[in-house]
Write a protein that holds these residues in place. Structure first.
Motif, short mmCIF file in Angstrom:
data_model
loop_
_atom_site.label_atom_id
_atom_site.label_comp_id
_atom_site.label_asym_id
_atom_site.label_seq_id
_atom_site.Cartn_x
_atom_site.Cartn_y
_atom_site.Cartn_z
N UNK A 167 -0.68 3.29 -6.79
CA UNK A 167 0.73 3.67 -6.89
C UNK A 167 0.84 4.73 -7.98
N UNK A 168 1.38 5.88 -7.61
CA UNK A 168 1.49 7.02 -8.53
C UNK A 168 0.15 7.32 -9.20
N UNK A 169 -0.89 7.35 -8.37
CA UNK A 169 -2.25 7.71 -8.80
C UNK A 169 -2.81 6.79 -9.88
N UNK A 170 -2.45 5.50 -9.79
CA UNK A 170 -3.10 4.47 -10.61
C UNK A 170 -3.44 3.31 -9.67
N UNK A 171 -4.65 2.75 -9.83
CA UNK A 171 -4.99 1.61 -8.99
C UNK A 171 -3.97 0.49 -9.18
N UNK A 172 -3.61 -0.15 -8.08
CA UNK A 172 -2.60 -1.22 -8.12
C UNK A 172 -3.03 -2.31 -7.15
N UNK A 173 -2.17 -3.32 -7.01
CA UNK A 173 -2.43 -4.41 -6.06
C UNK A 173 -1.39 -4.34 -4.95
N UNK A 174 -1.70 -5.03 -3.85
CA UNK A 174 -0.77 -5.01 -2.71
C UNK A 174 0.59 -5.61 -3.07
N UNK A 175 0.62 -6.48 -4.09
CA UNK A 175 1.91 -7.09 -4.46
C UNK A 175 2.68 -6.26 -5.50
N UNK A 176 2.21 -5.06 -5.80
CA UNK A 176 2.92 -4.20 -6.76
C UNK A 176 4.27 -3.77 -6.20
N UNK A 177 5.34 -3.92 -7.00
CA UNK A 177 6.67 -3.49 -6.59
C UNK A 177 6.73 -1.96 -6.54
N UNK A 178 7.42 -1.46 -5.53
CA UNK A 178 7.53 -0.02 -5.33
C UNK A 178 8.95 0.43 -5.67
N UNK A 179 9.05 1.58 -6.33
CA UNK A 179 10.37 2.15 -6.66
C UNK A 179 10.60 3.42 -5.85
N UNK A 180 11.86 3.78 -5.76
CA UNK A 180 12.24 4.99 -5.02
C UNK A 180 11.46 6.20 -5.56
N UNK A 181 10.89 6.97 -4.67
CA UNK A 181 10.17 8.18 -5.08
C UNK A 181 8.70 7.96 -5.42
N UNK A 182 8.25 6.72 -5.41
CA UNK A 182 6.84 6.44 -5.72
C UNK A 182 5.91 7.05 -4.67
N UNK A 183 4.68 7.34 -5.12
CA UNK A 183 3.63 7.76 -4.20
C UNK A 183 2.67 6.58 -4.03
N UNK A 184 2.55 6.11 -2.81
CA UNK A 184 1.67 4.97 -2.52
C UNK A 184 0.49 5.49 -1.70
N UNK A 185 -0.72 5.31 -2.23
CA UNK A 185 -1.92 5.81 -1.55
C UNK A 185 -2.77 4.65 -1.08
N UNK A 186 -3.25 4.73 0.14
CA UNK A 186 -4.16 3.71 0.67
C UNK A 186 -5.55 4.32 0.81
#
Lengths: 164, 81
Positions: free
Chosen positions: B55-74
């Motif tokens: 999320x926003x070019x930082x490793x995260x987990x699937x349960x990370x909350x997303x905010x408007x405008x975020x970049x989510x990369x798989x």
């Protein structure tokens, strides 16, 4: 200034800028003597019995650069006063071209060798970079490790490889 | 809210696009985004246990909350070096 330590680039890789980047970090260090080791990963013409014609590398660049920084910090934590630089290439690469360049500088040669090996093992584990292999008769995305920087078992395996 | 989605390597090939935008309800997580994509492209579902997320070019987990405008990369399993 000099070359940055952590880079993703479509340009051909050279070791000299990485060696400069890490050797510079040793200047003024307490130790009077030092060691610099380097590693180049190059494109092999064979993979699992396939005759490879070229590779195309893709990266999630901002996260890849952060991964290199993280790996260097991990190495510095394990081997004190050791500095690591990583440059990784993306785009189309011919057989024999360098895909990754690593340099490590340390007051002690054993630490410099170990940090260099550790860095390549960790890159393969956590750097968001992918190789698309084009071989005689087809192409395939190579998929290795599921990237998880917090996986301590993976990190332990990298440390073991580095210290073998 | 609106999020930017980035897909890499084989995931991009399956979805047919590197960059996507999706509308999501408030409280959505990275997993919500993934489930949405997997419903659109069933071939992606096979990657559920192997994919990494940032999320926003930082490793995260699937349960990370997303905010408007975020970049989510798989990210499919990596193969750099």
């Amino acid at each position: 200034m000099g070359a940055p330590a952590f880079v993703v680039t479509t340009d051909p890789l050279e070791l000299e800028p990485l060696i400069d980047a890490v050797a510079r970090r040793l200047e003024g260090a307490p130790a009077s003597a030092g060691a610099v080791t380097s590693f180049l990963g190059t494109v092999r013409n064979e993979n699992r019995g396939r005759r490879v014609e070229r590779l195309e590398y893709e990266a999630y660049e901002p996260l890849a650069v952060k991964s290199f920084e993280r790996i260097a910090a991990e190495a510095a934590e394990r081997w004190p006063d050791t500095h690591v630089a990583v440059h990784h290439r993306t785009g189309a690469l011919a057989i024999g071209e360098a895909s990754v360049a690593i340099a490590a500088a340390s007051p002690h040669r054993a630490d410099a060798f170990a940090a260099c090996r550790y860095a390549i093992e960790r890159i393969k584990q956590i750097a968001p970079i992918w190789k698309h292999e084009f071989f005689e008769g087809g192409d395939v995305w190579i998929e290795g490790a599921t990237a998880d920087p917090d996986d301590e078992e993976a990190r332990t395996r990298a440390l073991q490889a580095a210290c073998a | 809210m609106r999020v930017k989605v980035r897909l890499f390597a084989r995931l991009r090939d399956i979805a047919g696009a590197a960059d996507l935008a999706r509308e999501l309800p408030g409280g959505a997580t990275a997993g919500t985004v993934w489930n949405l994509l997997a419903a659109e492209h069933p071939e992606l579902a096979a990657y559920r246990g192997a994919v990494s997320v940032a999320v926003n070019a930082e490793y995260a987990r699937m349960d990370a909350r997303i905010a408007d405008g975020d970049e989510v990369a798989f990210l499919p399993p990596v193969s750099g070096g």
